[in-house]
Motif scaffolding. Structure first.
Motif, PDB file in Angstrom:
ATOM      1  N   GLY A 106      -9.931  -6.535  -7.863  1.00  0.00           N
ATOM      2  CA  GLY A 106      -9.155  -6.859  -6.676  1.00  0.00           C
ATOM      3  C   GLY A 106      -7.702  -6.462  -6.825  1.00  0.00           C
ATOM      4  N   LEU A 107      -7.114  -6.771  -7.979  1.00  0.00           N
ATOM      5  CA  LEU A 107      -5.721  -6.398  -8.214  1.00  0.00           C
ATOM      6  C   LEU A 107      -5.552  -4.887  -8.278  1.00  0.00           C
ATOM      7  N   MET A 108      -6.523  -4.189  -8.852  1.00  0.00           N
ATOM      8  CA  MET A 108      -6.433  -2.723  -8.911  1.00  0.00           C
ATOM      9  C   MET A 108      -6.463  -2.118  -7.507  1.00  0.00           C
ATOM     10  N   LEU A 109      -7.317  -2.652  -6.635  1.00  0.00           N
ATOM     11  CA  LEU A 109      -7.345  -2.146  -5.258  1.00  0.00           C
ATOM     12  C   LEU A 109      -6.049  -2.482  -4.524  1.00  0.00           C
ATOM     13  N   LEU A 110      -5.528  -3.686  -4.739  1.00  0.00           N
ATOM     14  CA  LEU A 110      -4.241  -4.033  -4.144  1.00  0.00           C
ATOM     15  C   LEU A 110      -3.137  -3.098  -4.633  1.00  0.00           C
ATOM     16  N   PHE A 111      -3.170  -2.810  -5.910  1.00  0.00           N
ATOM     17  CA  PHE A 111      -2.189  -1.910  -6.516  1.00  0.00           C
ATOM     18  C   PHE A 111      -2.274  -0.524  -5.882  1.00  0.00           C
ATOM     19  N   GLY A 112      -3.491   0.008  -5.790  1.00  0.00           N
ATOM     20  CA  GLY A 112      -3.668   1.316  -5.167  1.00  0.00           C
ATOM     21  C   GLY A 112      -3.305   1.310  -3.691  1.00  0.00           C
ATOM     22  N   GLY A 113      -3.668   0.227  -2.978  1.00  0.00           N
ATOM     23  CA  GLY A 113      -3.318   0.139  -1.557  1.00  0.00           C
ATOM     24  C   GLY A 113      -1.819   0.079  -1.340  1.00  0.00           C
ATOM     25  N   ALA A 114      -1.110  -0.633  -2.214  1.00  0.00           N
ATOM     26  CA  ALA A 114       0.349  -0.693  -2.099  1.00  0.00           C
ATOM     27  C   ALA A 114       0.961   0.689  -2.323  1.00  0.00           C
ATOM     28  N   MET A 115       0.414   1.455  -3.264  1.00  0.00           N
ATOM     29  CA  MET A 115       0.921   2.810  -3.497  1.00  0.00           C
ATOM     30  C   MET A 115       0.635   3.706  -2.300  1.00  0.00           C
ATOM     31  N   LEU A 116      -0.546   3.558  -1.693  1.00  0.00           N
ATOM     32  CA  LEU A 116      -0.858   4.347  -0.501  1.00  0.00           C
ATOM     33  C   LEU A 116       0.110   4.020   0.636  1.00  0.00           C
ATOM     34  N   THR A 117       0.440   2.747   0.796  1.00  0.00           N
ATOM     35  CA  THR A 117       1.406   2.364   1.823  1.00  0.00           C
ATOM     36  C   THR A 117       2.788   2.923   1.500  1.00  0.00           C
ATOM     37  N   THR A 118       3.134   2.936   0.221  1.00  0.00           N
ATOM     38  CA  THR A 118       4.435   3.476  -0.181  1.00  0.00           C
ATOM     39  C   THR A 118       4.556   4.952   0.182  1.00  0.00           C
ATOM     40  N   VAL A 119       3.526   5.735  -0.112  1.00  0.00           N
ATOM     41  CA  VAL A 119       3.634   7.182   0.099  1.00  0.00           C
ATOM     42  C   VAL A 119       3.515   7.552   1.566  1.00  0.00           C
ATOM     43  N   THR A 120       2.871   6.699   2.385  1.00  0.00           N
ATOM     44  CA  THR A 120       2.736   7.045   3.805  1.00  0.00           C
ATOM     45  C   THR A 120       3.797   6.375   4.680  1.00  0.00           C
ATOM     46  N   ALA A 121       4.604   5.490   4.115  1.00  0.00           N
ATOM     47  CA  ALA A 121       5.624   4.791   4.906  1.00  0.00           C
ATOM     48  C   ALA A 121       6.671   5.777   5.403  1.00  0.00           C
TER      49      ALA A 121
END
Length: 617
Positions: A106-121
């Motif tokens: 769960g934390l790994m997916l949250l981590f990856g999702g946060a990075m995806l949001t960072t790069v697309t923001a």
């Protein structure tokens, strides 16, 4: 298409949150759910990378939330999801059934999702929120085995170091609002700020990026981050948190260029980090520490590219490094699990025992060394061509960093391929197929990504990224860097550790990461703690006593008032009441109810009034 973009960031964030909240009851299903989610996210990332959608939603008054999968963010989204899927597939075996798997995945997916949001923001508010979630989840992942105090301390060090640098983004956001020219806080509007505000925005962005990407002087936190599980290191060092700073600098290269001073500062910091942290990697005797220092050095090349305007080269370096570094860390994790050690002398023969791991690690190490025809060799030349166009000294510094990368990569290879000791008769089971697959895929990527650094693919990448046309490397540049990498790697391989035998007074500081953490604690942490202690003592001895003295004085005044003033007030009130009662009794006496008495009283009153009027007149 915008719905797919929202789904790209929402899918891993939602599933990751549900798994983390579900806890141990979901451990059995967590690996399959996480890998399936990562693969689905990869499909969404590829789709939006070709579609270039944009999405916006109201957030705050005048500050909308925006996402976009443009050229750079689209490539980054594919890179992040691909590496995340490979790492999670490997983790199915590496994180065994006895661990808290739902929390981990769960934390790994949250981590990856946060990075995806960072790069697309596309706006700073969204970037800041994702930036914070990424930092918080990295803290939880580094300290995954939280019962070990050393791992908890390492997580705290990493979090506090990056968190302190992150304040630069808040400073930049405040300056952008104050300037008025970037009032929407859109990233593309930040270069429009002028004067002092532009300087503040640039400085804030640079500080936050250096902290997140472990560039000098913030590099030491990455050494402590090695306390986390190996899949965490693989994801954190390759395509997520540590490259987020480099991505931000590449994304905001126009801001660096517009400031006039930001570009040179960033470029030279990256070059110095590539050289100095490369030497730190050479001095390491622990494989994971060597790889950690090499991460700082390799990201230094991306930072150099951002400062010199070589965005295409920096992007190609980022993508190629993500494949090579995630592969190296996954193999290191497999060896750590099977052999129980990570010191280089203890890993003698590791590549011979596990041929799949050995071959794939060799591919990763040779890619990091810049040996042709692997991807980092060509990608590094593309970004160094931009540095050469900007400054010959910058190019030479980058070339020196590339040579040093060959030294530490060949050193690691020498140890893992040397025959094991005759007394070491351990036999290990072969790696499960579920772990071999991501290793093989990443190894193929290390070779296949080379084509992206040559026309026509490089030209297509440059068109996708947009911006000014950047110079490509000439044939002699490819030949020079490749020849140096091969020659240096061969020399280290032939001579072995004897070639690297240096006096302890030279290697000791490098092996201790230049004592950067000690310096930070001495110059920043200890003074702040002493100031906090002094303020606490001032609060206890001065402020608290003053407050308590005021309270005691108030109590005494209240008691005196109760004893003295209260009696006076009560006596006055009671006197008034007695007088009122006496007047009432006198006023009742004339009221007899007899008419002739009322007439006599009226005559008396009018007589008195007549006398008064006569006398007054």
């Amino acid at each position: 298409m915008s719905a797919l973009l929202w789904a790209l960031v929402a899918l891993p964030l939602t599933v990751g949150t549900l798994l983390a909240v579900a806890g141990r009851p979901a451990d059995r299903y967590a690996p399959g759910v996480a890998v399936g989610t990562a693969v689905a996210a990869l499909g969404l990332a590829v789709t939006v990378a070709f579609g270039h959608p944009r999405a916006a939603a109201p957030l705050l008054e005048g500050l909308p939330a925006g996402l976009a999968a443009d050229g750079l963010s689209g490539l980054m989204a594919v890179t992040v999801t691909a590496v995340t899927a490979a790492v999670l597939l490997f983790s199915v075996v590496d994180i065994g059934p006895g661990e808290a798997r739902a929390r981990f995945f769960g934390l790994m997916l949250l981590f990856g999702g946060a990075m995806l949001t960072t790069v697309t923001a596309t706006t700073l508010p969204v970037l800041l929120m994702a930036w914070e979630v990424m930092g918080a989840t990295s803290w939880a992942l580094i300290g995954y085995w939280w019962r070990d105090p050393e791992r908890g301390d390492a997580a705290n060090t990493a979090f506090l170091t990056t968190r302190a640098a992150d304040l630069g983004l808040y400073l930049a956001a405040g300056a952008a609002l104050a300037s008025g020219q970037a009032g929407s806080l859109a990233l593309e509007d930040l270069p429009d700020a002028t004067g002092t505000w532009s300087t503040v925005i640039t400085a804030g962005v640079i500080a936050a990026a250096f902290g997140k990407s472990a560039q000098l002087p913030f590099s030491f936190w990455l050494s402590r981050a090695m306390q986390g599980p190996s899949p965490v290191s693989a994801l954190l060092h390759s395509a997520t948190m540590v490259v987020a700073g480099a991505y931000l600098l590449l994304r905001l290269e126009p801001l660096l260029a517009q400031s006039g001073w930001g570009g040179p500062v960033v470029a030279w910091t990256g070059a110095v980090t590539a050289v100095v942290l490369g030497l730190v990697a050479v001095a390491q005797t622990d494989l994971k520490q060597l790889l950690a220092a090499s991460t700082c050095a390799q990201i230094g090349f991306m930072v150099l590219a951002a400062g010199s305007g070589a965005v295409t080269g920096g992007t190609l370096q980022l993508i190629a490094h993500a494949a090579a570094k995630s592969l190296a860390f996954l193999v290191a994790g497999a060896w750590l699990t099977s052999l129980g050690g990570k010191a280089l002398p203890a890993l003698r023969g590791a590549a011979r025992r596990h041929r799949t791991a050995g071959v794939t690690f060799t591919v990763a190490a040779l890619a990091l060394a810049g040996v042709p025809p692997l991807s980092l060799w060509a990608a590094k030349d593309v970004l160094l061509a931009g540095a050469l166009e900007d400054d010959m000294a910058l190019y030479l510094a980058g070339l020196a960093g590339a040579v040093i990368s060959a030294v530490y990569s060949a050193k690691a290879l020498w140890f893992v391929w040397q025959p094991a000791s005759a007394r070491d008769d351990r036999t290990e089971e072969p790696l499960p197929y579920v772990t071999r697959l991501p290793l093989a895929v990443l190894a193929v990527a290390c070779a296949a990504l080379t084509v992206t650094s040559f026309p026509p693919v490089r030209d297509a990448v440059q068109r996708v990224l947009g911006g000014a046309v950047q110079p490509g490397p000439r044939a002699w540049e490819f030949a020079l860097s490749g020849a140096l990498a091969v020659a240096v790697s061969a020399a280290v391989w032939i001579r072995g550790p004897q070639l690297l035998a240096l006096p302890g007074r030279i290697t000791s500081p490098a092996s201790q990461w230049l004592h950067l953490e000690t310096a930070a604690r001495t110059l920043l942490v200890h003074p702040v703690l002493r100031l906090a202690d002094a303020l606490a003592a001032f609060d206890d001895r001065v402020l608290d006593r003053a407050v308590e003295g005021t309270a005691r004085g108030s109590v005494r005044l209240a008691r005196w008032t109760d004893a003295r003033a209260e009696r006076l007030v009560d006596g006055t009130v009671e006197g008034v009441a007695d007088g009122a009662r006496a007047l009432g009794r006198w006023a009742r006496r004339p009221q007899t109810g007899q008419l002739h008495q009322y007439l006599a009283q009226a005559v008396a009153v009018f007589t008195v009034l007549a006398v008064v009027l006569v006398l007054v007149r």
